[in-house]
Design an enzyme around this catalytic site. Structure first.
Site, PDB file in Angstrom:
ATOM      1  CD1 TRP A   1      41.799 -20.636  -9.276  1.00 29.90           C
ATOM      2  CD2 TRP A   1      40.641 -22.243 -10.319  1.00 29.90           C
ATOM      3  NE1 TRP A   1      40.949 -21.202  -8.371  1.00 29.90           N
ATOM      4  CE2 TRP A   1      40.225 -22.182  -8.969  1.00 29.90           C
ATOM      5  CE3 TRP A   1      40.043 -23.187 -11.165  1.00 29.90           C
ATOM      6  CZ2 TRP A   1      39.238 -23.021  -8.446  1.00 29.90           C
ATOM      7  CZ3 TRP A   1      39.059 -24.034 -10.638  1.00 29.90           C
ATOM      8  CH2 TRP A   1      38.679 -23.939  -9.298  1.00 29.90           C
TER       9      TRP A   1
ATOM     10  CE  LYS B   1      35.032 -19.331  -6.865  1.00 32.40           C
ATOM     11  NZ  LYS B   1      35.975 -19.558  -7.945  1.00 32.40           N
TER      12      LYS B   1
ATOM     13  CG  ASP C   1      38.892 -18.119 -15.024  1.00 32.44           C
ATOM     14  OD1 ASP C   1      37.947 -17.491 -14.494  1.00 32.44           O
ATOM     15  OD2 ASP C   1      39.283 -19.227 -14.604  1.00 32.44           O
TER      16      ASP C   1
HETATM   17  C1  LIG Z   1      36.189 -20.834  -8.773  1.00 34.87           C
HETATM   18  C2  LIG Z   1      36.959 -20.649 -10.013  1.00 34.87           C
HETATM   19  C3  LIG Z   1      36.740 -21.459 -11.147  1.00 34.87           C
HETATM   20  C4  LIG Z   1      35.872 -22.698 -11.157  1.00 34.87           C
HETATM   21  O1  LIG Z   1      34.583 -22.506 -10.977  1.00 34.87           O
HETATM   22  P1  LIG Z   1      33.597 -23.753 -10.947  1.00 34.87           P
HETATM   23  O2  LIG Z   1      32.298 -23.081 -10.905  1.00 34.87           O
HETATM   24  O3  LIG Z   1      33.900 -24.561  -9.715  1.00 34.87           O
HETATM   25  O4  LIG Z   1      33.803 -24.556 -12.171  1.00 34.87           O
HETATM   26  C5  LIG Z   1      37.451 -21.174 -12.298  1.00 34.87           C
HETATM   27  N1  LIG Z   1      38.349 -20.182 -12.327  1.00 34.87           N
HETATM   28  C6  LIG Z   1      38.610 -19.410 -11.246  1.00 34.87           C
HETATM   29  C7  LIG Z   1      39.617 -18.322 -11.345  1.00 34.87           C
HETATM   30  C8  LIG Z   1      37.922 -19.617 -10.066  1.00 34.87           C
HETATM   31  O5  LIG Z   1      38.170 -18.859  -8.997  1.00 34.87           O
END
Ligand SMILES: *Cc1c(COP(=O)(O)O)cnc(C)c1O
Length: 361
Positions: free
Chosen positions: A105, A199, A175
């Site tokens: 990521w 998530k 993030d």
């Molecule tokens: C799932 C995830 C994303 C991306 O999310 P999207 O909604 O598919 O753009 C970004 N960063 C992390 C750490 C993730 O687990």
């Protein structure tokens, strides 16, 4: 029917109580005669849903008053572009963004940011979090981006309670998509925190941005208006139509979290669930997890069978026992068990029982 436990990395399991309540309110929300999906986002009904969601999230994460909470669209990935588009407007051309590279990521974030700025990888490892003393930061960098839980690689920050020590001269952007609300954090250490909802918060389609208010109003001219953090903040996330149903479900999850005891209780449960699962993986070399113990994620647990020719048999047996979506991400193979807030410890115990059974223990 076999009890189902869903280990998907995302979109992921939601609390049963939340889904049951949403089902009961589907056709008629609180006597309004409307489904939440059918309401004007500016009407009093939806405004009350929105305000409660914002207030509850602020309470759960103890978000200070000088931070705004935005409910946006576009997912976590879009923030890799939107954060530079929103923070670089007052920086000289050729500004540098520092990155801690810890897995898939952060790699995506680095690639995207390179469209808008110079990028410097200040430290890297995909099996641990490099200690803060080893970060080679750029003097005057616009900000430092980190992915505090790598969903694919299973690497989670775990120093100083999971939060890096704040530094006056460094603006942290994090993030937190896959572990937000699973551990107590100190929001004041960050300039920007972002997280896709699917998530640990709710359905895909909502993206949470928490931003210190002095960082608003610094967008590059090319930043699309609907994604300009200041415009979104000034309009209480209603500059354009927000993802209303997703915000409603997120709000129900926030209420559920409060009723369970809040983020501190989620952290206690996450520690217990992760300890149970890693202990089973570590018992002998039948299974392997390659992450440094201090940085093993409490949310996303990747593991490999020593004999990878048995992968399909492992997954088929898991499915037969109601243990779903355990296949690892295609980029790394193997298995992955995501054990987010809504995964009860009984689900982890069921997985551990199966791990032991499959290993012939
Ligand atoms: C799932 C995830 C994303 C991306 O999310 P999207 O909604 O598919 O753009 C970004 N960063 C992390 C750490 C993730 O687990």
């Amino acid at each position: 029917m076999t009890h189902i436990y869903n280990f998907s990395a995302g979109p992921a399991v939601l609390p049963k109580e939340v889904l049951t309540q949403a089902a009961a309110e589907m056709l008629d929300w609180h006597g309004s005669g409307m489904s939440v999906m059918e309401m004007s986002h500016r009407g009093p009904e939806f405004m009350s849903i929105y305000k409660a969601a914002e207030r509850d999230l602020r309470e759960l994460l103890a978000v200070p008053d000088n931070y705004k909470i935005l409910f946006m669209q576009g997912g976590g990935l879009s923030q890799n572009a939107l954060v530079p588009l929103n923070l670089l407007g007052h920086k000289p051309a050729g500004a540098t963004i520092d990155f801690i590279y810890t897995g898939s990521w952060s790699a995506k974030s680095i690639k995207e940011a390179g469209k808008y700025a110079n990028v410097n990888i200040a430290a890297s490892s995909t099996t641990s979090v490099p200690p803060q003393s080893e970060w080679r930061l750029t003097p005057g960098a616009a900000y430092l981006h980190m992915c505090t839980n790598e969903t694919i690689d299973g690497v989670e920050y775990d120093f100083d309670g999971g939060v890096p020590a704040a530094r006056q001269d460094v603006l942290f952007v994090a993030d937190m998509s896959s572990h937000i609300l699973s551990r107590v954090i100190d929001v004041s250490k960050y300039g920007v925190i972002f997280a896709g909802a699917q998530k640990n918060i709710g359905p895909a389609g909502v993206t949470i941005v928490i931003i210190r208010d002095d960082l608003l109003g610094q967008a590059l001219p090319a930043c699309p208006s609907a994604f300009d953090f200041k415009l979104v903040a000034d309009n209480e996330s209603m500059y354009n139509t927000p993802p209303t149903y997703g915000i409603y479900i997120a709000g129900l999850v926030f209420q559920w979290l409060k009723a369970q005891g809040g983020v501190a209780e989620m952290e206690r449960r996450a520690k217990a669930k992760a300890a149970l699962l890693y202990a089973a993986l570590d018992l002998d070399d039948f299974y392997q997890n390659r992450v440094a113990p201090a940085n093993r994620s409490r949310m996303n647990v990747p593991f490999y069978l020593k004999d990878e020719s048995r992968n399909e048999a492992f997954l088929a047996g898991a499915k037969a026992r109601g243990l779903l979506q355990l296949k690892g991400h295609k980029s790394v193979g193997g298995m992955r068990a995501s054990i987010y807030n809504a995964m009860p410890i009984e689900g982890v115990q069921a997985l551990v029982d199966y791990l032991n059974e499959f290993a012939g223990r």
